[in-house]
Write a protein that holds these residues in place. Sequence first.
Motif, PDB file in Angstrom:
ATOM      1  N   ILE A 206      31.130 -29.833   0.076  1.00 45.93           N
ATOM      2  CA  ILE A 206      31.485 -30.461  -1.254  1.00 45.93           C
ATOM      3  C   ILE A 206      31.594 -29.386  -1.552  1.00 45.93           C
ATOM      4  CG2 ILE A 206      30.610 -30.690  -3.025  1.00 45.93           C
ATOM      5  CD1 ILE A 206      28.336 -33.016  -1.743  1.00 45.93           C
TER       6      ILE A 206
ATOM      7  N   TYR B  29      35.518 -39.763  -1.538  1.00 45.91           N
ATOM      8  CA  TYR B  29      35.135 -38.267  -0.222  1.00 45.91           C
ATOM      9  C   TYR B  29      34.610 -39.454   1.327  1.00 45.91           C
ATOM     10  CZ  TYR B  29      33.628 -34.834  -2.804  1.00 45.91           C
ATOM     11  OH  TYR B  29      33.306 -33.940  -4.132  1.00 45.91           O
TER      12      TYR B  29
ATOM     13  N   SER C  83      34.974 -31.020  -5.584  1.00 46.32           N
ATOM     14  CA  SER C  83      34.695 -32.112  -6.748  1.00 46.32           C
ATOM     15  C   SER C  83      35.657 -32.275  -8.220  1.00 46.32           C
ATOM     16  CB  SER C  83      32.864 -32.134  -7.185  1.00 46.32           C
ATOM     17  OG  SER C  83      32.934 -30.898  -7.616  1.00 46.32           O
TER      18      SER C  83
ATOM     19  N   ASN D 212      38.252 -36.761  -8.089  1.00 43.52           N
ATOM     20  CA  ASN D 212      37.346 -36.864  -5.921  1.00 43.52           C
ATOM     21  C   ASN D 212      36.231 -37.116  -7.250  1.00 43.52           C
ATOM     22  OD1 ASN D 212      39.310 -36.524  -4.201  1.00 43.52           O
ATOM     23  ND2 ASN D 212      39.224 -34.574  -4.706  1.00 43.52           N
TER      24      ASN D 212
END
Length: 418
Positions: A167, A132, A145, A126
Amino acid sequence: MNNKRQGKPELLVPASSLEVLKTAVVFGADAVYIGGEAFGLRAKAKNFSMEDMAEGIAFAHAQNVKVYVTANILAHNGDLEGARKYFEELKALKPDALIISDPGMFMIAQEVCPEIEIHISTQANNTNYQTYLFWWQQGAKRVVSARELSLAEIRQIRDHIPQEMEIESFIHGAMCISYSGRCLLSSYFTGRDANRGACTHPCRWKYAVVEEQRPGEYLPVYENERGTYIFNSKDLCMIEHIPEIVAAGIDSLKIEGRMKTALYVACVARTYRKAIDDFFASEESYRANMEWYRAEIAKCTYRQFTTGFYFGKPDENTQIYDSNTYVNESVYLGIVDLVDERGFARFEQKNKFCVGDVIEIMKPDGRNVSAKVLSMYNEEGEAVGSCPHSKQILYVELSETPERYDIMRTEAEKAGLL
């Protein structure tokens, strides 16, 4: 109270077993991630039976701590039916989220247990805000991430996704040499697929060069007289950069290490817990306690530290060329299971120590208490002078009375390991 509710980022800690899960909860985790006996990327970890998982989730929830379950293998056809049955079993246990990387596994989880949040594993690579947004539109609540992102890139992602989307980013632990864990070395060398949970960690091995026309003639790739470990990354450590992490808009701060001991988990969780809380009290408090954080984090096993990709692309200083061994400044002696009416601590012995030794009691509130070992008894009530047998159940009398879940440790030098 869960610190996430106070606006702080979540501290997410790994657990390899029920004992380690309880340690993570007691030593400051806001959430814990665990693996079952299948479909996770740490097949060599102890992992959780369904019974242990149920007990662990109940224990964590009683302390207002969340539990996430990994199911982040890259699935093959033969995995899919088993995954459906696995998710059906998990549904009854009510974990707070499933960590998934494979779109097929994602679809099955949505179908079987739509009420459980899905978090997208770093294994899914990602690296941009469009990815996302894709996962958000599919129904994912959170995306982890890729380790290859800088804090500036993560800040850009934060600015382009819905505020309620979360996140999660790694802030501490081992770094994989391959792109967000997409490694083929283990499968090539040993037949054990890293992407299905069976990695043998060949990135930590020592390598040499062989010239095609001279088979069997091994030419070491010299950095010094000991050769080189050309894929061996230093460990990530962001304890000195909590302000920058918070400014990037990261919601969950993830510790790597689902094969680590209770001592490692307690040490890392307690140190980051204090650092986060100190920073949100005042940046002055955080800066003033920096030496304590550094000293405590160095008591965990580690391979030297780096900040990874967070402040730009790594260079040769992020690799370890002369060794694949950990730095180990503390030795795990045991965790206090209970304290009886005499004040004796019951524990399962992990490493040897003796009557007369001075050890350290590690407490969840940040204190380290020195204590002398006054006496020790086995389960039959017989006095013993030392505990040389791993996993032996013992009762120890200390000059300072510990509490349940306190961890006993000693310096590696005192234990004769340095």
